[in-house]
Write a protein that holds these residues in place. Structure first.
Motif, PDB file in Angstrom:
ATOM      1  N   GLY A 197      43.923  36.092  66.239  1.00 31.77           N
ATOM      2  CA  GLY A 197      45.326  36.472  66.330  1.00 31.77           C
ATOM      3  C   GLY A 197      45.621  37.102  67.678  1.00 31.77           C
ATOM      4  N   HIS A 198      46.657  36.602  68.341  1.00 24.86           N
ATOM      5  CA  HIS A 198      47.043  37.115  69.657  1.00 24.86           C
ATOM      6  C   HIS A 198      48.228  38.065  69.506  1.00 24.86           C
ATOM      7  CE1 HIS A 198      49.209  36.821  73.611  1.00 24.86           C
ATOM      8  NE2 HIS A 198      47.992  37.139  73.999  1.00 24.86           N
ATOM      9  N   LEU A 199      48.101  39.272  70.066  1.00 24.42           N
ATOM     10  CA  LEU A 199      49.095  40.332  69.889  1.00 24.42           C
ATOM     11  C   LEU A 199      49.827  40.687  71.174  1.00 24.42           C
ATOM     12  CD1 LEU A 199      46.856  42.717  67.753  1.00 24.42           C
ATOM     13  CD2 LEU A 199      48.589  41.130  66.885  1.00 24.42           C
ATOM     14  N   GLY A 200      49.638  39.918  72.250  1.00 26.07           N
ATOM     15  CA  GLY A 200      50.113  40.340  73.558  1.00 26.07           C
ATOM     16  C   GLY A 200      51.516  39.935  73.929  1.00 26.07           C
ATOM     17  N   ALA A 201      52.193  39.151  73.088  1.00 26.02           N
ATOM     18  CA  ALA A 201      53.534  38.681  73.452  1.00 26.02           C
ATOM     19  C   ALA A 201      54.584  39.782  73.285  1.00 26.02           C
ATOM     20  CB  ALA A 201      53.917  37.474  72.615  1.00 26.02           C
ATOM     21  N   SER A 202      55.686  39.648  74.012  1.00 26.06           N
ATOM     22  CA  SER A 202      56.722  40.691  74.038  1.00 26.06           C
ATOM     23  C   SER A 202      57.430  40.870  72.696  1.00 26.06           C
ATOM     24  CB  SER A 202      57.761  40.362  75.108  1.00 26.06           C
ATOM     25  OG  SER A 202      57.178  40.283  76.383  1.00 26.06           O
ATOM     26  N   HIS A 203      57.430  39.838  71.866  1.00 25.34           N
ATOM     27  CA  HIS A 203      58.186  39.892  70.616  1.00 25.34           C
ATOM     28  C   HIS A 203      57.383  40.460  69.450  1.00 25.34           C
ATOM     29  CE1 HIS A 203      55.745  36.290  70.188  1.00 25.34           C
ATOM     30  NE2 HIS A 203      55.974  36.323  68.900  1.00 25.34           N
ATOM     31  N   ILE A 204      56.108  40.767  69.646  1.00 19.26           N
ATOM     32  CA  ILE A 204      55.254  41.164  68.524  1.00 19.26           C
ATOM     33  C   ILE A 204      55.672  42.543  68.002  1.00 19.26           C
ATOM     34  CG2 ILE A 204      52.908  41.756  67.849  1.00 19.26           C
ATOM     35  CD1 ILE A 204      53.338  38.770  68.248  1.00 19.26           C
ATOM     36  N   PRO A 205      55.991  42.651  66.709  1.00 19.78           N
ATOM     37  CA  PRO A 205      56.428  43.943  66.163  1.00 19.78           C
ATOM     38  C   PRO A 205      55.248  44.853  65.833  1.00 19.78           C
ATOM     39  CG  PRO A 205      56.485  42.272  64.453  1.00 19.78           C
ATOM     40  CD  PRO A 205      56.078  41.558  65.723  1.00 19.78           C
ATOM     41  N   PRO A 206      55.503  46.157  65.672  1.00 19.26           N
ATOM     42  CA  PRO A 206      54.437  47.078  65.257  1.00 19.26           C
ATOM     43  C   PRO A 206      53.839  46.647  63.916  1.00 19.26           C
ATOM     44  CG  PRO A 206      56.380  48.285  65.990  1.00 19.26           C
ATOM     45  CD  PRO A 206      56.788  46.847  65.909  1.00 19.26           C
ATOM     46  N   GLY A 207      52.566  46.847  63.770  1.00 15.80           N
ATOM     47  CA  GLY A 207      51.901  46.512  62.517  1.00 15.80           C
ATOM     48  C   GLY A 207      51.530  45.054  62.362  1.00 15.80           C
ATOM     49  N   HIS A 208      51.749  44.252  63.407  1.00 17.54           N
ATOM     50  CA  HIS A 208      51.522  42.817  63.265  1.00 17.54           C
ATOM     51  C   HIS A 208      50.035  42.472  63.169  1.00 17.54           C
ATOM     52  CE1 HIS A 208      52.913  38.723  63.269  1.00 17.54           C
ATOM     53  NE2 HIS A 208      52.176  38.403  64.318  1.00 17.54           N
ATOM     54  N   ALA A 209      49.182  43.301  63.751  1.00 13.69           N
ATOM     55  CA  ALA A 209      47.746  43.035  63.657  1.00 13.69           C
ATOM     56  C   ALA A 209      47.305  42.972  62.198  1.00 13.69           C
ATOM     57  CB  ALA A 209      46.959  44.109  64.407  1.00 13.69           C
ATOM     58  N   GLU A 210      47.798  43.894  61.400  1.00 16.32           N
ATOM     59  CA  GLU A 210      47.411  43.913  59.990  1.00 16.32           C
ATOM     60  C   GLU A 210      47.986  42.698  59.257  1.00 16.32           C
ATOM     61  OE1 GLU A 210      45.380  44.994  56.709  1.00 16.32           O
ATOM     62  OE2 GLU A 210      45.185  45.761  58.749  1.00 16.32           O
ATOM     63  N   VAL A 211      49.189  42.272  59.634  1.00 16.72           N
ATOM     64  CA  VAL A 211      49.770  41.059  59.045  1.00 16.72           C
ATOM     65  C   VAL A 211      48.850  39.867  59.296  1.00 16.72           C
ATOM     66  CG1 VAL A 211      51.689  39.407  59.189  1.00 16.72           C
ATOM     67  CG2 VAL A 211      52.153  41.867  59.198  1.00 16.72           C
ATOM     68  N   LEU A 212      48.382  39.735  60.539  1.00 20.00           N
ATOM     69  CA  LEU A 212      47.519  38.603  60.871  1.00 20.00           C
ATOM     70  C   LEU A 212      46.174  38.706  60.176  1.00 20.00           C
ATOM     71  CD1 LEU A 212      48.273  38.112  64.677  1.00 20.00           C
ATOM     72  CD2 LEU A 212      49.285  36.935  62.718  1.00 20.00           C
ATOM     73  N   ARG A 213      45.636  39.922  60.095  1.00 24.38           N
ATOM     74  CA  ARG A 213      44.340  40.087  59.428  1.00 24.38           C
ATOM     75  C   ARG A 213      44.440  39.715  57.944  1.00 24.38           C
ATOM     76  NH1 ARG A 213      44.059  45.056  62.635  1.00 24.38           N
ATOM     77  NH2 ARG A 213      42.496  44.790  64.295  1.00 24.38           N
ATOM     78  N   THR A 214      45.482  40.188  57.269  1.00 28.12           N
ATOM     79  CA  THR A 214      45.617  39.905  55.840  1.00 28.12           C
ATOM     80  C   THR A 214      45.927  38.427  55.589  1.00 28.12           C
ATOM     81  OG1 THR A 214      47.962  40.566  55.863  1.00 28.12           O
ATOM     82  CG2 THR A 214      46.348  42.243  55.267  1.00 28.12           C
ATOM     83  N   THR A 215      46.461  37.736  56.603  1.00 26.62           N
ATOM     84  CA  THR A 215      46.737  36.304  56.462  1.00 26.62           C
ATOM     85  C   THR A 215      45.495  35.471  56.723  1.00 26.62           C
ATOM     86  OG1 THR A 215      48.985  36.764  57.233  1.00 26.62           O
ATOM     87  CG2 THR A 215      48.352  34.474  57.147  1.00 26.62           C
ATOM     88  N   GLY A 216      44.463  36.084  57.302  1.00 25.25           N
ATOM     89  CA  GLY A 216      43.205  35.366  57.447  1.00 25.25           C
ATOM     90  C   GLY A 216      42.598  35.339  58.825  1.00 25.25           C
ATOM     91  N   ALA A 217      43.129  36.142  59.759  1.00 22.77           N
ATOM     92  CA  ALA A 217      42.566  36.147  61.113  1.00 22.77           C
ATOM     93  C   ALA A 217      41.106  36.581  61.090  1.00 22.77           C
ATOM     94  CB  ALA A 217      43.369  37.075  62.014  1.00 22.77           C
ATOM     95  N   TRP A 218      40.290  35.848  61.834  1.00 29.29           N
ATOM     96  CA  TRP A 218      38.881  36.236  62.014  1.00 29.29           C
ATOM     97  C   TRP A 218      38.789  37.462  62.905  1.00 29.29           C
ATOM     98  CZ3 TRP A 218      36.212  34.951  66.861  1.00 29.29           C
ATOM     99  CH2 TRP A 218      34.880  35.360  66.871  1.00 29.29           C
ATOM    100  N   GLN A 219      39.534  37.463  64.009  1.00 30.33           N
ATOM    101  CA  GLN A 219      39.617  38.590  64.929  1.00 30.33           C
ATOM    102  C   GLN A 219      41.040  38.622  65.488  1.00 30.33           C
ATOM    103  OE1 GLN A 219      37.310  40.772  65.514  1.00 30.33           O
ATOM    104  NE2 GLN A 219      35.337  39.837  65.061  1.00 30.33           N
ATOM    105  N   VAL A 220      41.421  39.768  66.071  1.00 30.59           N
ATOM    106  CA  VAL A 220      42.684  39.846  66.806  1.00 30.59           C
ATOM    107  C   VAL A 220      42.383  40.346  68.215  1.00 30.59           C
ATOM    108  CG1 VAL A 220      44.124  40.226  64.761  1.00 30.59           C
ATOM    109  CG2 VAL A 220      43.193  42.193  66.010  1.00 30.59           C
ATOM    110  N   MET A 221      43.237  39.949  69.164  1.00 31.51           N
ATOM    111  CA  MET A 221      43.071  40.412  70.545  1.00 31.51           C
ATOM    112  C   MET A 221      44.427  40.809  71.106  1.00 31.51           C
ATOM    113  SD  MET A 221      42.379  36.924  72.743  1.00 31.51           S
ATOM    114  CE  MET A 221      43.632  35.627  72.889  1.00 31.51           C
ATOM    115  N   GLN A 222      44.428  41.841  71.909  1.00 28.20           N
ATOM    116  CA  GLN A 222      45.649  42.332  72.537  1.00 28.20           C
ATOM    117  C   GLN A 222      45.918  41.626  73.857  1.00 28.20           C
ATOM    118  OE1 GLN A 222      47.667  44.744  71.052  1.00 28.20           O
ATOM    119  NE2 GLN A 222      49.148  44.149  72.633  1.00 28.20           N
ATOM    120  N   HIS A 223      44.846  41.224  74.539  1.00 30.29           N
ATOM    121  CA  HIS A 223      44.990  40.639  75.879  1.00 30.29           C
ATOM    122  C   HIS A 223      43.996  39.500  76.043  1.00 30.29           C
ATOM    123  CE1 HIS A 223      44.940  40.311  80.283  1.00 30.29           C
ATOM    124  NE2 HIS A 223      46.136  40.873  80.248  1.00 30.29           N
ATOM    125  N   TRP A 224      44.333  38.555  76.886  1.00 27.25           N
ATOM    126  CA  TRP A 224      43.487  37.390  77.099  1.00 27.25           C
ATOM    127  C   TRP A 224      42.139  37.727  77.725  1.00 27.25           C
ATOM    128  CZ3 TRP A 224      43.380  32.807  75.050  1.00 27.25           C
ATOM    129  CH2 TRP A 224      44.542  32.259  74.509  1.00 27.25           C
TER     130      TRP A 224
END
Length: 249
Positions: A197-224
């Motif tokens: 899950g990529h979290l670095g875009a300008s439109h990403i709302p707070p708490g989105h990392a947890e949304v992606l994790r619960t949807t099935g993300a293996w890992q999340v990253m803030q920056h490339w």
């Protein structure tokens, strides 16, 4: 692991914030009972990753008002114009793509955008050239790109990813995907893919990392600049001496 697959909007290019800006201008005029600017923003956060057509249909169903017959065309025209004028590649993505080229890792793009929008995104962001170089480094004439024009049921259905896997001749377990939205994550996970899950875009709302994790993300990253490590962790054979160089600001 042998194949990379990236979404485009919100992953390669910072386009969603531009599209959201157009909707925030138009929706209070067309559907004034949706509420305040904050309420509209909340609704757009909920629709993150959906196609514009589906966002408009979803929000119209929540309103007592009716959208103009040409609402979708109006939004598309404004978004295309603003993308052509001001679209930027995501911070660090060019350096990552250069690293992918140098590592000779095969890459494909799977996007809910149309073919026309993809052309605007890649040309306006300046990424077309490096993507062509990645294709050439892997002996291909052009980079494989799959768009919503090619399937009846785009993301969150898995159809677009299943089409990509079939066309590329890859089993899901050989592929690593990068997605930014719940919609895209649902599609990739349903196709059996491992997803960052990529979290670095300008439109990403707070708490989105947890949304992606619960949807099935293996890992999340803030920056490339985190991506080369994630590739190694996922099982790609990479040259550890060739790291992604951080962008110089």
């Amino acid at each position: 692991m042998k194949q990379l697959i990236f979404d485009c909007d919100g992953v390669l290019v910072d386009s969603e914030i531009i599209a959201d800006g157009v909707l925030k201008e138009k929706l209070p005029v067309w559907l004034p009972d949706l509420g305040s600017a904050e309420q509209i923003e909340h609704e757009l956060d909920r629709c993150l990753g959906m196609m514009t057509r589906d966002i408009l249909l979803d929000l119209e169903a929540r309103s007592q008002h009716t959208l103009p017959v040409d609402a979708l065309d109006q939004v598309r025209h404004l978004v295309d114009s603003r993308l052509a004028d001001s679209l930027q590649a995501m911070p660090g993505v060019r350096e990552t793509l250069e690293w992918i080229r140098d590592q000779r890792l095969p890459l494909a793009i799977v996007s809910n955008s149309s073919e026309q929008r993809m052309k605007i995104n890649l040309e306006s962001s300046g990424l077309r050239g490096i993507l062509d170089e990645i294709a050439a480094a892997n002996g291909d004439e052009q980079l494989p790109i799959f768009t919503s024009d090619e399937v009846m049921n785009p993301k969150p259905a898995p159809d677009l990813y299943l089409l990509a896997l079939e066309t590329l001749g890859r089993p899901a377990e050989e592929c690593l995907v990068v997605e930014d939205s719940r919609t895209g994550m649902q599609a990739a996970v349903a196709a059996g893919l491992k997803v960052v899950g990529h979290l670095g875009a300008s439109h990403i709302p707070p708490g989105h990392a947890e949304v992606l994790r619960t949807t099935g993300a293996w890992q999340v990253m803030q920056h490339w600049d985190e991506f080369s490590r994630l590739c190694a962790d996922a099982g790609f054979v990479v040259d550890d001496s060739n790291k992604i160089e951080p962008a110089i600001s």
